[in-house]
Write a protein that holds these residues in place. Structure first.
Motif, short mmCIF file in Angstrom:
data_model
loop_
_atom_site.label_atom_id
_atom_site.label_comp_id
_atom_site.label_asym_id
_atom_site.label_seq_id
_atom_site.Cartn_x
_atom_site.Cartn_y
_atom_site.Cartn_z
N GLU A 161 27.70 61.62 -13.66
CA GLU A 161 26.45 60.85 -13.49
C GLU A 161 25.89 61.03 -12.08
O GLU A 161 26.59 60.88 -11.09
CB GLU A 161 26.73 59.37 -13.74
N GLY A 162 24.62 61.40 -12.05
CA GLY A 162 23.95 61.60 -10.77
C GLY A 162 24.14 62.97 -10.16
O GLY A 162 23.60 63.26 -9.10
N ASP A 163 24.93 63.84 -10.82
CA ASP A 163 25.17 65.18 -10.29
C ASP A 163 25.34 66.15 -11.46
O ASP A 163 26.44 66.36 -11.96
CB ASP A 163 26.42 65.19 -9.41
N GLU A 164 24.24 66.75 -11.91
CA GLU A 164 24.25 67.60 -13.09
C GLU A 164 25.04 68.89 -12.90
O GLU A 164 25.38 69.57 -13.87
CB GLU A 164 22.81 67.95 -13.51
N GLN A 165 25.35 69.24 -11.65
CA GLN A 165 26.11 70.46 -11.39
C GLN A 165 27.59 70.28 -11.69
O GLN A 165 28.31 71.26 -11.86
CB GLN A 165 25.93 70.89 -9.93
N LYS A 172 35.32 69.36 -3.50
CA LYS A 172 35.15 70.57 -4.31
C LYS A 172 36.39 70.85 -5.14
O LYS A 172 36.32 71.31 -6.27
CB LYS A 172 34.82 71.76 -3.41
N ARG A 173 37.56 70.57 -4.56
CA ARG A 173 38.79 70.80 -5.31
C ARG A 173 38.94 69.80 -6.45
O ARG A 173 39.44 70.14 -7.52
CB ARG A 173 40.00 70.75 -4.37
N TYR A 174 38.49 68.56 -6.24
CA TYR A 174 38.46 67.59 -7.33
C TYR A 174 37.57 68.12 -8.47
O TYR A 174 37.92 68.03 -9.65
CB TYR A 174 37.90 66.25 -6.85
N ALA A 175 36.41 68.65 -8.11
CA ALA A 175 35.47 69.15 -9.12
C ALA A 175 36.09 70.29 -9.92
O ALA A 175 35.89 70.39 -11.13
CB ALA A 175 34.17 69.61 -8.44
N ARG A 176 36.85 71.17 -9.23
CA ARG A 176 37.49 72.29 -9.93
C ARG A 176 38.53 71.79 -10.93
O ARG A 176 38.65 72.31 -12.04
CB ARG A 176 38.14 73.24 -8.92
N THR A 177 39.30 70.80 -10.54
CA THR A 177 40.33 70.29 -11.45
C THR A 177 39.70 69.50 -12.60
O THR A 177 40.20 69.53 -13.72
CB THR A 177 41.33 69.40 -10.70
N ASP A 178 38.60 68.79 -12.32
CA ASP A 178 37.90 68.06 -13.39
C ASP A 178 37.40 69.03 -14.45
O ASP A 178 37.42 68.74 -15.65
CB ASP A 178 36.72 67.28 -12.82
N SER A 182 25.05 68.27 -3.85
CA SER A 182 23.82 68.54 -3.09
C SER A 182 23.74 67.72 -1.81
O SER A 182 22.70 67.65 -1.19
CB SER A 182 22.60 68.23 -3.97
N ASP A 183 24.86 67.07 -1.43
CA ASP A 183 24.81 66.14 -0.30
C ASP A 183 25.41 66.68 0.99
O ASP A 183 25.78 65.93 1.86
CB ASP A 183 25.56 64.84 -0.65
#
Length: 809
Positions: free
Chosen positions: A598-602, A657-663, A734-735
C-alpha cells in the motif's frame, strides 16, 4: 439461435442498466463504475488487468441487471427437463442443452463482472515476477521452449513440496490413509479395461503447409459460428450450422470430414488447406522393453495404480471397509493446444484419494463433526434454474439429497479446509455440481472445487462418487475378484451353480488354446452357465472367444449344483475420489496472494501462508561488519536444527531493499542482526512480511518461535503480545531523497556540524541505540543527512550509529 440469444441478452442488459441508472439517480445514488465494466480489461501497455472480487454476494442493482438472464436460463432448463420427461428425440434434447449452456455461460460471465471489486490484479506483473524470481518458467527456454511444459525453479520447487507435504499431513496422516507410489508406465490392457484407450481420443487436422494442428470439433464449431455471423448467410444455412454444432459430440470421423468438405474449411490464420481428419490419442504412447512387443502409455491419471492394487491394500487393512488409499505423482496428457500457463499442461502433478466403502452404506464416522460447515454450492438445480451459488451447511445439503452421501460431503468439507489453509480466498471458491450431461456414465454424483482466477472459474479439485465401475472393469478383464467381504446379520443358504472343466478333454480338443478356454469358462456369469447347461442337454454348447466360436461337448464340461451356507457376502466397494490438480491449485494460490504494498506500487509480494512459503525465514545482518558474523552463524545453526529453511542476505543494499527482495519471494519472516544484537543479552528483530511489524526477541528463542509460526502452531498476533514491539520505519522505493529535503525545515536535536554537537550525540548514543531512544525514526535520517562527514575514532558511538543508519539510505 445462440447469436440471437446473445444479442437479445445484450439488449435486455442495456435496457435494464439504463432503467437501473434512472432509478438510482432519482434516489440520489450512483451505481459504481465496476458494474459497467466486464471482468477483463487491457491497459495501454497490453497487460491483462482484472478485478479482484470482494465477496460472492451481489448488490440489489446487480441482481436487477441479472434478473432477465437468470429467467432465460431457468426457462431453458425447464424446457430441457420437459423434453427428457416426454422422451423426445435425442437431437432435440441436445439442441436444448446446447442453448442452455450458452445462456448459462452469458449469465455467469456477467455475474463475475458485476461482483464488486477490492482491487485490480495485474496478471502480467505477477507472471513476470514468478518467472524473474524463477518460481517456474517454460521448459527448454534456451531452445525456444515447449508449449505446455514448465520447469519449477528453487522457489517453485520448494513451495510445491511444502504444498504436497501439507496435503499429506491434512489427508494421509489425519485420515490414516494408505499411501502408494505406482509406476508411470502403464501397459495397454489396464487402460483398455478402464476405458481410457477408447475415451482419450480426439480428431484433429493439420495445416498442410506449416503443420499446425487443430482439434477438429473446435475448428468446425468456430468455422460454423463465423458462417452464421455473416449477413449474407440464409436462414436455412444458419439452421443447418446450428444443427451440426449440436450434433458435433456424436459425429463420426467420416461425418466431420463431410462437414469440412461441404463448407470448404481452411486453416484459421493462414487459410491454407487442411488434412483429412486424424485420430489423436491424448495419452503418450510408448513401448515397454527392447522388443517393443508390450504396448503401453504414460498414465493419464494416478488412480488406476490404486485400483489394480486394491486386493493387496484390502489385505493390508485386515480386510476391513471403509479405507482410503492415496497417491501423489505425475500424469501425462498430450494436449493438442495447451494454454493458460500452469492451468492446461501436458505433464502435471496429481494428488488423488480413492476411498473404498460399502455401496449400501456411504456414511462417514466423522461427518457429524462437520455438519455445520458452510460451503458455497452451485448445484445442478441452481444451474438449470439460472440461480446463483448458495452458502449451504453440508449437513443440510446431504439430508436434502443435494449432495449424494455423507462420505462425499465429508471430503468436500476437507477439501475446502485444505484449500483455505493453503491461502485460497474463500470469496473465490465454490463447489459446482456436474449437470446430467456432464456426468460420467459410471458416476453417481460429482462436485468440482472451482477457484476464480483471471482466466475465470477453474476446476482445481474434483470430488466424485465413481460407484464400483473401476474395480468391476478390472475384475472382468482379469478374472481376479476385486471385492470385499461383508458380514451378514444372519447365515444365508443359497443354491450354487458352477461349471467344472475336464482339462484332459479340453486339452486334447483345443491344444495350445486349452488354457484360454479354461480361463474363459472360469469367468462365465450365472446366466451364461445356465445357457451352457441347457445347450449341453441338447448336444453341444457354443461360446465365443476372441471372435471365434468354441464348441463344448458333455465330456469337456459339466455343471455342478449344490447348496452352501454363507456367513459373509462379497461386495464390490464403491469409490469416492477427491482428485487434486496441484499445478492449478498452485496457480490459483499465486493469484489470490499476489499483493502490492500500500502506497508503493513498485513493491509487490506474495502473501503465501508460512506453511507453504518456499523459504521460511531470511537472516539479514545490518551491514558487512565482521562483528555480526559469529551471531549470524549461531542463529543459522539454530534455524537448521529446527528444520527451518532460511537464506542469509548480507549484500550491500539497504535493509529496506533487502526486505523488499525477501517479500517478493514470499519469505514470511525476517531476522535482522543489528548493533544492539551485539550487546548482552543478545537479541534480534523479527519482522513479519504481511504487516511489516517487528518485535525484539532473544537470540535463544527466535528459532523456536519461527518454527511454531511456520508450522501453524501459533500466529503472529499471539507472538506480538509476548515480545516487545520494535518500531522501525520502512521507506518507500521513491523516498530516497526525502531526508535531505527536510533537513532545512526541521529543528535538529544535535548540531552535527559542530564539535560540541557531535560529542553530545556520542554521549547520548553511549546509552541509546538511536537519536530518539531505541527505535529507528525519521530523526535519525535527518541527523545523518546533516552530518558533513563520518564521525572520527574519537566518537565511537556516533561513528557506529552513522554507519548503521547509512545502510538504510
Amino acid at each position: 439461435m445462440k447469436n440471437n440469444f446473445i444479442r437479445n441478452c445484450k439488449l435486455v442488459l442495456d435496457l435494464s442498466r439504463s432503467r437501473t441508472c434512472l432509478q438510482t439517480q432519482s434516489a440520489g445514488l450512483a451505481i459504481t463504475a465496476s458494474l459497467k465494466l466486464g471482468p477483463v480489461k487491457y491497459s495501454k501497455k497490453g497487460r491483462k488487468i482484472v478485478d479482484i472480487p470482494a465477496a460472492m454476494a451481489l448488490s440489489a442493482e446487480s441482481e436487477v441487471i441479472l434478473a432477465p438472464l437468470r429467467l432465460a436460463v431457468k426457462e431453458q432448463g425447464d424446457l430441457v427437463r420437459q423434453l427428457k420427461a416426454d422422451g423426445k428425440p435425442e437431437i432435440e434434447v441436445k439442441k436444448a442443452v446446447a442453448e442452455l449452456k450458452t445462456r448459462k455461460k452469458v449469465m455467469e460471465e456477467k455475474e463475475v463482472s458485476l461482483r464488486p471489486s477490492l482491487a485490480k490484479f495485474d496478471r502480467t506483473k505477477m507472471e513476470d515476477t514468478l518467472k524473474r524470481r524463477f518460481f517456474y518458467d517454460q521448459s527448454f527456454a534456451i531452445y525456444g521452449g515447449v508449449t505446455g511444459q514448465y520447469d519449477f525453479g528453487p522457489m517453485g520447487c520448494a513451495m510445491k513440496q511444502n504444498l504436497l507435504q501439507a496435503w499429506r499431513k491434512h489427508f494421509v496422516l489425519e485420515e490414516q490413509m494408505l499411501e502408494v507410489d505406482c509406476t508411470v508406465l502403464t501397459p495397454e490392457p489396464i487402460l483398455e479395461a478402464s476405458g481410457h484407450v477408447a475415451r482419450f481420443a480426439d480428431l484433429m487436422v493439420k495445416d498442410m503447409k506449416n503443420g499446425e494442428c487443430f482439434r477438429l470439433d473446435h475448428l468446425i464449431k468456430a468455422a460454423l459460428e463465423k458462417v452464421c455471423a455473416e449477413k449474407k448467410t440464409s436462414a436455412e444455412t444458419k439452421a443447418e450450422c446450428e444443427d451440426i454444432v449440436v450434433r458435433l459430440d456424436g459425429m463420426t470421423k467420416e461425418e466431420m470430414a463431410a462437414v469440412m468438405k461441404k463448407f470448404d474449411m481452411k486453416a484459421p490464420l493462414t487459410n491454407n488447406p487442411l488434412s483429412e481428419p486424424i485420430e489423436f490419442n491424448l495419452m503418450f504412447q510408448t513401448h515397454i522393453g527392447p522388443s517393443g512387443a508390450i504396448r503401453g502409455f504414460l498414465r493419464p491419471e494416478t488412480a488406476q495404480g490404486i485400483f489394480v492394487n486394491f486386493k493387496r491394500l484390502l489385505e493390508f487393512n485386515q480386510g476391513k471397509l471403509p479405507f482410503a488409499a492415496a497417491q501423489i505423482g505425475n500424469a501425462f496428457r498430450n494436449e493438442i493446444s495447451p494454454r493458460a500457463g500452469l492451468i492446461r499442461v501436458r505433464e502435471f502433478t496429481m494428488a488423488e484419494i480413492e476411498h473404498f466403502c460399502d455401496p449400501e452404506d456411504k456414511s462417514h464416522p466423522k461427518f457429524s463433526g462437520v455438519t455445520s460447515t458452510a460451503l458455497t454450492l452451485y448445484s445442478a438445480n441452481n444451474q438449470m434454474g439460472g440461480e446463483a451459488a448458495k452458502l449451504v451447511n453440508i449437513g443440510d445439503a446431504v439430508s436434502s439429497g443435494m449432495v449424494a452421501n455423507e462420505t462425499l460431503g465429508y471430503f468436500m468439507v476437507r477439501i475446502q479446509q485444505f484449500l483455505l489453509k493453503m491461502g485460497v480466498d474463500n470469496g473465490r471458491l465454490r463447489f459446482r455440481q456436474h449437470m446430467a450431461n456432464e456426468m460420467a456414465h459410471y458416476a453417481c454424483d460429482c462436485w468440482d472445487a472451482e477457484l476464480l482466477t483471471s482466466y475465470g472459474w477453474v476446476e482445481c479439485v474434483g470430488c466424485a462418487d465413481r460407484s464400483a465401475y473401476d474395480l468391476t472393469q478390472h475384475s472382468q478383464a482379469t478374472g481376479v475378484k476385486l471385492c470385499a467381504e461383508k458380514r451378514l446379520p444372519a447365515p444365508v443358504t443359497r443354491d450354487i451353480m458352477e461349471i467344472v472343466p475336464n482339462k484332459g478333454a479340453i486339452g486334447k480338443a483345443f491344444k495350445k488354446e486349452a488354457k484360454s478356454v479354461t480361463d474363459m469358462l472360469a469367468k462365465l456369469s450365472l446366466e451364461q452357465i445356465e445357457k451352457v447347461e441347457a445347450d449341453l442337454a441338447g448336444g453341444e454348447a457354443s461360446l465365443e472367444m476372441d471372435g471365434k466360436p468354441v464348441l463344448l461337448s458333455k465330456d469337456m464340461v459339466s455343471v455342478k449344483k449344490y447348496q452352501k451356507t454363507f456367513h459373509v457376502e462379497e461386495i464390490i466397494p464403491s469409490v469416492i475420489e477427491p482428485s487434486f490438480g496441484i499445478g492449478r491449485v498452485m496457480y490459483a494460490i499465486f493469484e489470490h496472494n499476489f499483493k502490492v504494498r500500500e502506497g508503493d506500487e513498485q513493491r509487490t509480494y506474495f502473501s503465501l501462508p508460512p506453511v507453504i512459503a518456499p523459504v521460511k525465514c531470511s537472516l539479514l545482518p545490518l551491514s558487512n561488519n565482521t562483528d555480526f558474523t559469529p551471531l549470524v552463524h549461531k542463529i543459522g545453526q539454530a534455524l537448521t536444527l529446527h528444520d527451518i529453511s532460511h537464506r542469509v542476505d548480507d549484500s550491500s543494499g539497504s535493509i529496506g531493499k533487502r526486505y523488499a527482495r525477501t517479500d517478493e519471494v514470499s519469505i514470511p519472516f525476517g531476522i535482522t542482526v543489528d548493533f544492539d544484537s551485539l550487546k548482552e543479552p543478545h537479541s534480534v528483530t523479527l519482522r513479519e512480511r504481511d504487516t511489516t511489524t517487528q518485535i525484539r526477541i532473544d537470540v535463544d528463542k527466535v528459532a523456536e518461535v519461527i518454527y511454531q509460526l511456520s508450522t501453524g502452531r501459533t500466529t503472529w498476533a499471539v507472538v506480538t503480545t509476548q515480545f516487545p514491539k520494535f518500531e522501525a520505519q520502512e521507506t518507500k522505493s521513491s523516498d530516497e531523497q526525502q531526508p535531505s529535503e527536510q533537513v532545512a525545515t526541521v529543528q535538529l536535536k544535535f548540531d552535527l556540524k559542530t564539535k560540541a554537537g557531535l560529542e553530545a550525540l556520542n554521549i547520548h548514543l553511549e546509552h541509546h541505540s538511536y537519536v530518539e531512544g531505541y527505535s529507528l525514526t525519521q530523526s535519525d535520517f535527518l541527523h545523518w543527512s546533516s552530518s558533513p562527514s563520518q564521525p572520527g575514532e574519537d566518537c565511537p558511538h556516533a561513528r557506529r550509529w552513522f554507519n548503521h543508519v547509512k545502510t538504510f539510505m
